[in-house]
Design an enzyme around this catalytic site. Structure first.
Site, PDB file in Angstrom:
ATOM      1  N   ASP A   2      85.683 -62.818 106.009  1.00 11.23           N
ATOM      2  CA  ASP A   2      85.150 -63.906 106.825  1.00 11.23           C
ATOM      3  C   ASP A   2      83.728 -64.203 106.333  1.00 11.23           C
ATOM      4  O   ASP A   2      83.184 -63.511 105.473  1.00 11.23           O
ATOM      5  CB  ASP A   2      85.205 -63.551 108.329  1.00 11.23           C
ATOM      6  CG  ASP A   2      85.195 -64.811 109.199  1.00 11.23           C
ATOM      7  OD1 ASP A   2      84.872 -65.910 108.678  1.00 11.23           O
ATOM      8  OD2 ASP A   2      85.491 -64.726 110.404  1.00 11.23           O
TER       9      ASP A   2
HETATM   10  C1  BGC Z   1      85.006 -68.010 111.286  1.00 10.39           C
HETATM   11  C2  BGC Z   1      86.309 -68.246 110.550  1.00 10.39           C
HETATM   12  C3  BGC Z   1      86.208 -69.499 109.728  1.00 10.39           C
HETATM   13  C4  BGC Z   1      85.052 -69.344 108.774  1.00 10.39           C
HETATM   14  C5  BGC Z   1      84.865 -70.519 107.831  1.00 10.39           C
HETATM   15  C6  BGC Z   1      83.801 -68.083 110.373  1.00 10.39           C
HETATM   16  O1  BGC Z   1      82.614 -68.106 111.096  1.00 10.39           O
HETATM   17  O2  BGC Z   1      85.062 -66.748 111.920  1.00 10.39           O
HETATM   18  O3  BGC Z   1      87.353 -68.320 111.470  1.00 10.39           O
HETATM   19  O4  BGC Z   1      87.404 -69.745 109.053  1.00 10.39           O
HETATM   20  O5  BGC Z   1      83.854 -69.205 109.528  1.00 10.39           O
HETATM   21  O6  BGC Z   1      84.335 -71.609 108.474  1.00 10.39           O
END
Ligand code: BGC
Length: 732
Positions: free
Chosen positions: A277
């Site tokens: 993530d």
């Molecule tokens: C979130 C993810 C997301 C990623 C990209 C993160 O802060 O937890 O779910 O896909 O950002 O935007």
């Protein structure tokens, strides 16, 4: 049994696809052999740094192979140009893969995922996802960071809005539909894109509902509740997984070899990409799991992460760690292989069509959005059959901060939706009834507004109308990532607004927009009817107007338990019975009583232990009755399949859908089983007076393989239904 034509297609395509994947693996091996370490680390790096317009320095970096992927970056033209540079001007001509948070639609915004789940209609959710894939791929996006399959049982957690329910069975069915929706029959089709099962794993159990917080989940619960939706996504062929931000039992998911290697690779044989993530590798330091960026780089790689999102620890530190023998080239090559595999499977090496411009919203997409919104909205209360309203009503008062708010109708994570495309409830009602028949007073600027200045005008409008429609709830900014709440009541002065408007003495309908279950007991008591609309998306307004006036009939069912108060959380239907289950009469100690007369049972003294609205609950304008439960056997032997049938009758004159739910409870087992567990569901359409039979089945492998009595229910929700008992015979 497979349908014959499908089986034939499988027979013919199986050797072909085995051949194809051998071919892909050979090409990957050839490429890896020619790649420099920097090129490999470039493939393993994902960045947001591609701005609009794309800068000269980023162009140069793409030429050098510094990045394998971009997320949430650039517009269609920038992506086309970046791809051209990667494929024509970089040394090895390796294409980029563009990822984006396509969470509940793209340009056409569907209900938030929790709302979609309330439809209990995986086919329609799959169709909506296909629409999103068509729109997103037309703008050059190849990879959606969805579905989010985190089971969550705490509505304080803002990301409960992004999930597919508190229940592993329902979430697995929806996750499967979403994966198929994005990926289609072939990932290489120009309108297919890779899905991403996230966040692996346990993120939804954040302690106290505070986002990013630690989770403590025993392995048995992890395997029974939190992992099954992910396994279902893997079985559906999901192309990628994303790690979670949280620590699971003290070990951050992004450095968790038990999750990423033992379960995902060794047990499940997943061969796709595992992306971290956002900056989650670097965050291993804050977790107290890595000493510094180099240590974080090493731990994440060795744990099984394959692509680093946003932070640059790998590019910065892996060369030295490799020289020092702290990581090995084999692990790096494994990671690169998964990424190249994704690019081959997506057909990127074969020049997928380049984006031509902005995605267009079609009439068909709007129709799907309207249908899904209508199916997702849950009728929680309908006192005296107030709904549906009659078209002969001469005037409605539309009151509240959420009747005409495009952003709030779209909900969180709708970054490609456009307010101008949204048809609000106000606009839809004006269109349906004629503008002169609608008196509109927002009364509050937004859901958090505490100013009573608009109350008098609202009360006045209510007096002049026959019916009052109150658009209440929480704005989109109050749910989603990093948007946890400790209080779940209606924010601002909305509860007071309802009390003020009630003075007009007119019938009142509440339409609640929210990203989570809210607690609004007193307000609901003041309202005649309540429709729970979540954040229903682009076409939420027309869907609501149709439901209010009976042009469609509510059929949504809660995919999550609604507590009476925050103090009951976590509250979910599939709980264990305890040694002292309470009874419905146990409540409170009368004033002055020196002893507890309510019994020593598992309850609260100050609030009923039951939920406000149970999981699976939702009313209709029609009147359904479930009866005649039949079991194929009352003694089930190992290896046998149990078939359960029941009749559903529509006793009304209104055609409508009912969602029949199949639950089980194993009464005795070595490890106690939940009081109910969902094991199937079916959405059935019934004309006036029509009766249909629903069929569910179960094999003992779906239960613990132990003997003993099992209760089964076919039910309209998790709290009621018709039941029968059978015996699992342990003889082998
Ligand atoms: C979130 C993810 C997301 C990623 C990209 C993160 O802060 O937890 O779910 O896909 O950002 O935007």
């Amino acid at each position: 049994m497979l349908p014959r034509t499908f089986a034939l297609v499988l027979l013919l395509t199986a050797p072909l696809s085995a051949q194809l994947s051998q071919d892909i693996e050979r090409r990957i091996t050839g490429l890896i052999a020619r790649m420099t370490l920097e090129e490999k680390l470039g493939q393993m790096s994902q960045s947001t740094a591609m701005q609009i317009p794309i800068s000269a320095s980023i162009k140069e970096e793409i030429r050098r192979g510094r990045w394998g992927s971009f997320l949430n970056a650039g517009g269609p033209a920038d992506r086309a140009e970046a791809q051209r540079i990667a494929m024509e001007e970089s040394r090895l001509h390796i294409p980029l893969v563009f990822g984006r948070d396509v969470i509940h639609g793209f340009r056409t915004v569907f209900p938030i995922p929790l709302g979609e789940a309330a439809s209990w209609d995986p086919d329609l959710i799959g169709q909506a996802t296909r629409t999103a894939a068509r729109e997103a791929t037309s703008e050059g996006i190849h990879w959606a960071f969805a579905p989010m399959l985190d089971i969550a049982r705490d509505p304080r957690w803002g990301r409960i809005s992004e999930g597919a329910s508190e229940d592993p069975w329902l979430a697995a069915a929806i996750g499967t539909a979403v994966v198929h929706g994005f990926q289609g029959n072939s990932l290489a089709a120009p309108d297919s894109m890779a899905a991403c099962a996230k966040h692996f794993a346990g993120y939804g159990a954040a302690e106290a509902g505070r986002d990013y917080n630690s989770t403590w989940i025993p392995e048995s619960l992890l395997r029974e509740v939190y992992l099954p939706p992910f396994l279902a996504a893997k079985e559906a062929g999901v192309a990628s997984f994303m790690t979670a931000f949280n620590a699971l039992n003290g070990v951050p998911s992004t450095g968790n070899a038990f999750l990423l290697r033992k379960i995902l690779r060794d047990e499940w044989k997943f061969d796709g990409v595992v992306v971290s993530d956002y900056t989650a590798i670097e965050e291993l330091i804050q977790h107290g799991f890595a000493a510094d960026s180099a240590d974080a780089a090493r731990k994440a790689l060795n744990a099984g992460v394959g692509m680093e999102m946003v932070s640059t620890d790998w590019f910065d530190h892996l060369p030295r760690l490799l020289r020092d023998g702290q990581v090995d080239m084999k692990t790096i090559d494994e990671a690169v292989r998964t990424i190249l595999r994704l690019k081959f499977r997506l057909g990127l090496f074969d020049h997928r069509p380049q984006p031509v411009g902005e995605a267009q919203i079609t009439a068909e997409a709007k129709e799907t959005a309207k249908r899904l919104a209508a199916e997702s909205i849950v009728l929680l209360k309908n006192g005296n059959g107030l709904l549906p309203l009659s078209r002969s009503i001469s005037r409605v008062a539309v009151i509240g901060p959420l009747a005409d708010s495009a952003m709030d109708q779209m909900g969180a994570w709708a970054m490609d939706g456009r307010p101008a495309d949204v048809q609000s409830s106000l606009a839809a009602l004006q269109q349906k009834l004629g503008p002169d028949h609608v008196l509109y007073v927002p009364a509050l600027k937004n859901s958090r507004d505490t100013d009573h200045a608009g109350f008098a005008a609202a009360e006045d409008a209510a007096r002049r109308a026959d019916v009052v429609l109150l658009f209440l709830g929480e704005e989109q900014i109050l749910s989603g990532e990093a948007r946890s709440r400790a209080f779940l009541g209606l924010p601002g002065a909305q509860a007071e607004l309802v009390q003020a408007v009630a003075k007009a003495g007119k019938p009142m309908v509440g339409i609640v927009f929210a990203g989570r279950p809210l607690t609004f007991h007193d307000t609901a008591a003041a309202l005649g009817s309540v429709l729970y609309a979540w954040h229903p998306g682009t076409m939420g307004g027309p869907a609501i107007a149709d439901l209010l006036f009976g042009d469609s009939v509510p059929s949504g069912k809660l995919p999550i338990t609604f507590p009476r108060t925050v103090g009951q959380i976590p509250l979910y239907y599939a709980h264990l019975n305890t040694g002292r289950p309470p009874s419905l009469t146990d409540l409170g100690i009368p004033l002055g009583n020196p002893v507890n007369p309510t019994g020593y049972t598992s309850k609260y003294l100050d609030v009923d232990f039951t939920p406000e609205y149970p999981f699976g609950f939702g009313l209709s304008y029609a009147d359904f009755a479930i009866s005649n439960l039949r079991l194929s056997t009352s003694r089930l032997l190992p290896g046998q399949r149990l078939t359960v049938t029941a009749d559903i009758e529509n006793r009304s004159k209104i055609a409508a859908d009912e969602v029949a739910q199949f639950y089980i409870h194993q009464r005795t087992a070595t490890v106690s089983r939940p009081v109910r567990e969902l094991r199937g569901f079916q959405r059935v359409h019934l004309g006036p007076g029509e009766k249909k039979t629903v069929t569910f089945s179960l094999t003992p492998s779906g239960l613990l393989l132990e003997g003993g009595p099992v209760d089964v229910w076919v039910a309209p929700d998790s709290a009621t239904g018709v039941s029968a008992r059978l015996l699992i015979d342990p003889r082998r």
